[in-house]
Motif scaffolding. Structure first.
Motif, PDB file in Angstrom:
ATOM      1  N   GLY B 122     -21.123  10.200 -41.540  1.00 44.79           N
ATOM      2  CA  GLY B 122     -20.158  11.286 -41.652  1.00 44.79           C
ATOM      3  C   GLY B 122     -20.705  12.416 -42.488  1.00 44.79           C
ATOM      4  N   GLN B 123     -21.346  12.030 -43.605  1.00 42.88           N
ATOM      5  CA  GLN B 123     -21.928  13.057 -44.479  1.00 42.88           C
ATOM      6  C   GLN B 123     -23.024  13.835 -43.757  1.00 42.88           C
ATOM      7  OE1 GLN B 123     -22.959  10.397 -47.622  1.00 42.88           O
ATOM      8  NE2 GLN B 123     -21.198  10.959 -48.891  1.00 42.88           N
ATOM      9  N   SER B 124     -23.843  13.105 -43.007  1.00 46.70           N
ATOM     10  CA  SER B 124     -24.964  13.787 -42.350  1.00 46.70           C
ATOM     11  C   SER B 124     -24.467  14.688 -41.220  1.00 46.70           C
ATOM     12  CB  SER B 124     -25.985  12.781 -41.831  1.00 46.70           C
ATOM     13  OG  SER B 124     -25.402  12.021 -40.808  1.00 46.70           O
ATOM     14  N   LEU B 125     -23.245  14.401 -40.736  1.00 42.12           N
ATOM     15  CA  LEU B 125     -22.675  15.282 -39.706  1.00 42.12           C
ATOM     16  C   LEU B 125     -22.026  16.507 -40.341  1.00 42.12           C
ATOM     17  CD1 LEU B 125     -21.042  12.755 -37.244  1.00 42.12           C
ATOM     18  CD2 LEU B 125     -22.890  14.356 -36.730  1.00 42.12           C
ATOM     19  N   GLY B 126     -22.035  16.539 -41.668  1.00 41.00           N
ATOM     20  CA  GLY B 126     -21.513  17.710 -42.364  1.00 41.00           C
ATOM     21  C   GLY B 126     -20.033  17.619 -42.710  1.00 41.00           C
ATOM     22  N   LEU B 127     -19.466  16.422 -42.647  1.00 43.39           N
ATOM     23  CA  LEU B 127     -18.059  16.284 -43.021  1.00 43.39           C
ATOM     24  C   LEU B 127     -17.905  16.372 -44.542  1.00 43.39           C
ATOM     25  CD1 LEU B 127     -16.800  13.326 -40.787  1.00 43.39           C
ATOM     26  CD2 LEU B 127     -16.633  15.765 -40.345  1.00 43.39           C
ATOM     27  N   SER B 128     -16.829  17.003 -44.977  1.00 42.16           N
ATOM     28  CA  SER B 128     -16.561  17.062 -46.413  1.00 42.16           C
ATOM     29  C   SER B 128     -15.958  15.734 -46.859  1.00 42.16           C
ATOM     30  CB  SER B 128     -15.592  18.201 -46.712  1.00 42.16           C
ATOM     31  OG  SER B 128     -14.352  17.915 -46.121  1.00 42.16           O
TER      32      SER B 128
END
Lengths: 217, 242
Positions: B122-128
Motif C-alpha cells: 500500500g505504501q509503495s502504491l503511494g497510499l497515505s
C-alpha cells in the motif's frame, strides 16, 4: 489515610472474603468444568447433549441472573443457603460452564489417532482419557483457564448484589460510615483503592495467560 | 409451588419495557465499543508513540478490574469532581469503556494478523497512512477478528444487567422491582432468565450468520471477499470476554 488505618482490619476481612470466595469457586469450577468438559466429548448422544446444554445455559445467562436464581429459588425449593454459599454456587455454575468449553476444545484438538492408538494398546477408555488425552489437553487449555480465573475473581464482586460482605461491600460500608459520621464523601478514594486491589489480584494472571498463549502458539 | 402464568402475562409489558432499555443500552454501548476497539487496535498496530501506551494502560486497567466497580466509581465516585451523571449515562459509559477495552484486544489480534507485505505494498502504491488504515487494516482486521468481537458484544448485552445495581430501569431491575411488591420471585426470575437466553442465543446466531459472510476461508463462498491467496488461514482462538 487516617480512615484507611482505622478501617484496615475491616477492609482486610472483606478482602479475605473475596479471596476465599474466589478460591472455593475456582476449586469447584475446575473439578466440575473438567468433568463436564470430558463428558461433552462423549459418544453417547444423551450425555453429550445434556452436558453441552449445561454449558450453553450458564454461558447464556447473565451472571447476575444466575446469582438471583440461586439466591431466591433454592430457599423456595426448601434448601436454605446463606448469601455466601449461594454466591459460591452461582459463580461455580457459571465458571464451570466456561471451563468445560475450554476443556472440550482442548480435548477435541488432540488428534483422534492418539485415542485410537491407546485403545489399540489395550487401555480402557477411562485410562486413555486419564493417561493419554488429558495430560496433553491440559497444556492447551491452561491459557484460557487462567484467563477465566481472572474473570472469576472479578465476578465475585457481584456477590454484593445478594448481600455477601466481600471487599467491595466493605469499602462501601466504610464510605457510608464516614459519610454518616463526618459528612465527608470518600467514595472516589475508596473505589480507586478497590480498583487498585482487584488490579493487583488479576493483572499477574492475565500476564501469565498471555505469555502462555504466546508460547503455545 | 405452581407457576402463575396469568401473573407473567400481566407483568409482561413492564418486562418488555425493561427489555427495550436493555437493548438500547447494549446497542449503543456495542457501537461505541466497536469504535473504541477499532481505534485502539489501529493505534497499537501502527505503534503510534504515547497514544499507543495510553491505549495499552486503558486496556489493562479495564480488563483486570470488575465492571461493577467501574459502575460504582462512575456513579458514586465522580460526583466528588462535580460530575454528576444520570444512571443511564453511567451505564452506557461503563459498558462502552468495558466493551471497548475487550474489543481493542479482539481487533488487535486481527489487525496484527494483516500481512505486513500488504501494508508495505500500500505504501509503495503511494497510499497515505489514513488510506492504508481505511482500505487495508480495518477491512481485513475487522473480518479476521469478528468472531472474537461478537463474543464481546454478547457479553455487553449480558452485563447490562449490572446496571440494576444503580437503578437503571432495564429488564432485571424491573423484574426485581415487581418481586419487591408481589413476591412472585419464581415467576419473574424464570421469565427474565428465559428472555435473556432468547436474547443472547438470538444475538449469537445473528453474529454467527454475519461471521459466515465475512469468513475468508468459507468454502461455500469461494472467490468472494478479499482472499486472493494472500491470506491463508488465521488461527485466532475466539475468547470469551465475560
Amino acid at each position: 489515610m487516617e480512615v484507611l488505618s482505622r478501617n484496615s482490619s475491616f477492609l482486610l476481612d472483606g478482602l479475605i472474603n473475596t479471596i476465599l470466595l474466589s478460591l472455593s469457586c475456582l476449586g469447584i469450577a475446575l473439578v466440575l468444568g473438567v468433568l463436564v468438559g470430558v463428558l461433552q466429548t462423549s459418544r453417547h448422544a444423551i450425555v453429550s447433549m445434556l452436558t453441552r446444554g449445561y454449558s450453553e445455559l450458564f454461558r447464556g445467562l447473565p451472571i447476575v441472573i444466575t446469582l438471583f436464581l440461586v439466591f431466591f429459588l433454592l430457599p423456595e425449593a426448601g434448601i436454605s443457603v446463606n448469601n455466601y454459599v449461594s454466591a459460591m454456587i452461582a459463580l461455580s455454575l457459571w465458571s464451570s460452564a466456561n471451563i468445560s468449553v475450554a476443556v472440550r476444545g482442548a480435548i477435541e484438538s488432540i488428534p483422534p489417532t492418539q485415542t485410537e492408538a491407546s485403545l489399540a494398546l489395550g487401555l480402557s477408555p477411562i485410562q486413555t482419557m486419564r493417561y493419554v488425552i488429558l495430560p496433553q489437553a491440559v497444556r492447551r487449555m491452561l491459557p484460557s483457564v487462567i484467563g477465566l480465573m481472572s474473570n472469576l475473581i472479578q465476578s465475585t464482586s457481584l456477590s454484593v448484589l445478594v448481600g455477601n460482605r466481600d471487599f467491595l461491600k466493605s469499602a462501601q460500608l466504610v464510605i457510608e460510615r464516614v459519610e454518616l459520621m463526618q459528612g465527608l464523601s470518600i467514595a472516589m478514594q475508596m473505589y480507586t483503592l478497590v480498583l487498585a486491589v482487584y488490579f493487583i489480584l488479576c493483572y499477574p494472571l492475565s500476564i501469565l495467560a498471555k505469555r502462555m498463549e504466546r508460547s503455545y502458539r | 409451588m405452581s407457576f402463575d402464568f396469568a401473573y407473567v402475562i400481566h407483568t409482561l409489558p413492564l418486562l418488555l419495557a425493561g427489555l427495550k432499555m436493555t437493548v438500547i443500552i447494549s446497542a449503543i454501548s456495542i457501537l461505541i465499543s466497536l469504535v473504541i476497539g477499532m481505534g485502539g487496535a489501529v493505534v497499537r498496530t501502527l505503534k503510534i508513540p504515547v497514544l499507543s501506551q495510553i491505549v495499552a494502560v486503558y486496556v489493562d486497567l479495564i480488563r483486570n478490574t470488575p465492571l461493577l466497580v467501574h459502575v460504582f466509581f462512575l456513579y458514586f465516585g465522580l460526583p466528588a469532581f462535580g460530575i454528576k451523571l444520570s444512571a443511564v449515562a453511567v451505564g452506557i459509559i461503563a459498558l462502552s469503556l468495558w466493551g471497548g477495552a475487550f474489543a481493542a484486544e479482539n481487533f488487535r489480534g486481527g489487525t496484527d494478523a494483516v500481512p505486513h507485505a500488504l501494508i508495505e505494498s500500500g505504501q509503495s502504491l503511494g497510499l497515505s497512512t489514513p488510506q492504508i488504515v481505511r482500505h487495508i487494516i480495518i477491512p481485513l482486521g475487522f473480518r479476521i477478528s469478528f468472531p472474537a468481537f461478537s463474543n464481546t458484544a454478547v457479553s455487553v448485552i449480558k452485563n447490562s444487567a449490572y446496571m440494576t445495581s444503580i437503578g437503571v430501569a432495564e429488564m432485571t431491575f424491573n423484574a426485581m422491582d415487581r418481586i419487591a411488591y408481589d413476591f412472585k420471585t419464581y415467576e419473574m426470575l424464570l421469565t427474565i432468565a428465559f428472555i435473556y437466553l432468547l436474547l443472547v442465543w438470538g444475538t449469537s446466531y445473528v453474529f454467527g450468520r454475519i461471521q459466515r459472510r465475512l469468513d475468508f476461508n468459507n468454502k461455500t463462498r469461494k472467490g468472494r471477499g478479499l482472499n486472493g491467496g494472500i491470506i491463508k488461514k488465521f488461527k485466532l482462538s475466539p475468547r470469551r470476554a465475560d
